[in-house]
Design a protein around this motif. Structure first.
Motif, PDB file in Angstrom:
ATOM      1  N   VAL A  30       0.717  -0.951   0.010  1.00 30.43           N
ATOM      2  CA  VAL A  30      -0.183   0.164   0.309  1.00 30.43           C
ATOM      3  C   VAL A  30       0.915   1.310   0.109  1.00 30.43           C
ATOM      4  CG1 VAL A  30      -1.300  -1.051   0.990  1.00 30.43           C
ATOM      5  CG2 VAL A  30      -0.377  -0.426   2.702  1.00 30.43           C
ATOM      6  N   GLU A  84       2.577   2.837  -2.249  1.00 29.99           N
ATOM      7  CA  GLU A  84       2.720   3.751  -3.182  1.00 29.99           C
ATOM      8  C   GLU A  84       0.972   5.115  -2.997  1.00 29.99           C
ATOM      9  OE1 GLU A  84       4.197   4.452  -5.627  1.00 29.99           O
ATOM     10  OE2 GLU A  84       5.872   3.301  -5.256  1.00 29.99           O
ATOM     11  N   GLN A  85       0.275   4.150  -2.492  1.00 30.14           N
ATOM     12  CA  GLN A  85      -1.617   5.246  -2.336  1.00 30.14           C
ATOM     13  C   GLN A  85      -1.058   5.937  -1.246  1.00 30.14           C
ATOM     14  OE1 GLN A  85      -0.974   1.528  -2.797  1.00 30.14           O
ATOM     15  NE2 GLN A  85      -2.057   0.738  -4.925  1.00 30.14           N
ATOM     16  N   VAL A  86      -0.396   5.262   0.038  1.00 27.38           N
ATOM     17  CA  VAL A  86       0.274   6.739   0.744  1.00 27.38           C
ATOM     18  C   VAL A  86       0.682   7.777   0.336  1.00 27.38           C
ATOM     19  CG1 VAL A  86       0.842   6.021   2.997  1.00 27.38           C
ATOM     20  CG2 VAL A  86      -0.362   4.187   2.680  1.00 27.38           C
ATOM     21  N   ILE A  88       0.859   8.899  -2.469  1.00 23.05           N
ATOM     22  CA  ILE A  88       0.202   9.708  -2.715  1.00 23.05           C
ATOM     23  C   ILE A  88      -1.182  10.568  -2.226  1.00 23.05           C
ATOM     24  CG2 ILE A  88      -2.091   9.712  -4.762  1.00 23.05           C
ATOM     25  CD1 ILE A  88      -0.232   7.680  -6.357  1.00 23.05           C
ATOM     26  N   LYS A  89      -1.512   9.895  -1.490  1.00 23.28           N
ATOM     27  CA  LYS A  89      -2.433  10.618  -0.409  1.00 23.28           C
ATOM     28  C   LYS A  89      -2.250  11.479   0.089  1.00 23.28           C
ATOM     29  CE  LYS A  89      -5.667   7.050   0.868  1.00 23.28           C
ATOM     30  NZ  LYS A  89      -5.785   5.582   1.880  1.00 23.28           N
ATOM     31  N   ARG A  95      -1.603  14.994  -0.805  1.00 21.49           N
ATOM     32  CA  ARG A  95      -2.362  15.789  -0.905  1.00 21.49           C
ATOM     33  C   ARG A  95      -2.611  16.241   0.165  1.00 21.49           C
ATOM     34  NH1 ARG A  95      -6.311  10.959  -4.454  1.00 21.49           N
ATOM     35  NH2 ARG A  95      -4.755  11.051  -6.119  1.00 21.49           N
TER      36      ARG A  95
END
Length: 115
Positions: A55, A57-59, A61-62, A65
């Motif tokens: 997870v 890569e998703q973290v 990105i989050k 933001r």
């Protein structure tokens, strides 16, 4: 060989580090929901958190933001080679360069005379 490569054959979850640069030092506490905080620099305002590799890569990105985060990036430790063979080759190369400098200069003086 990295530690995560050794974990492939085990049931232990592979983890990866994320370096998070913050706008304010006290914002570090807001990162607890994303992963385990393992290091925090109050002076330089950055934090190192560990998350599961699947997870990560998703973290990142989050995190990028969020308004209190300047920048978040994966730690480069996966691409580093910590093997004994690599270290021995590096030491051999450095020794050859040092011997070449001594042979060229005839003494231990560095080109900037700092030695």
């Amino acid at each position: 060989m990295s530690f995560n490569q050794d974990l492939r054959d085990t049931t232990i979850q592979a983890r990866v580090g994320i370096v998070v640069y913050l706008n304010l030092a006290q914002d570090q506490f807001k990162l607890r929901q994303f992963g385990d905080i393992v290091y925090f620099s109050k002076r330089k305002k950055y934090c190192l958190i560990y998350v599961n590799k699947n997870v990560a890569e998703q973290v990142v990105i989050k995190l990028n933001r969020l308004h209190f985060v300047k920048k978040a990036e994966l730690s480069p430790t996966e691409s580093l080679d910590f093997s004994r063979e690599h270290e021995e080759q590096l030491m051999k190369t450095l020794a050859e360069q040092a011997e070449k400098m001594i042979a060229e200069n005839g003494d231990f003086k560095h080109e900037n005379n700092r030695w």
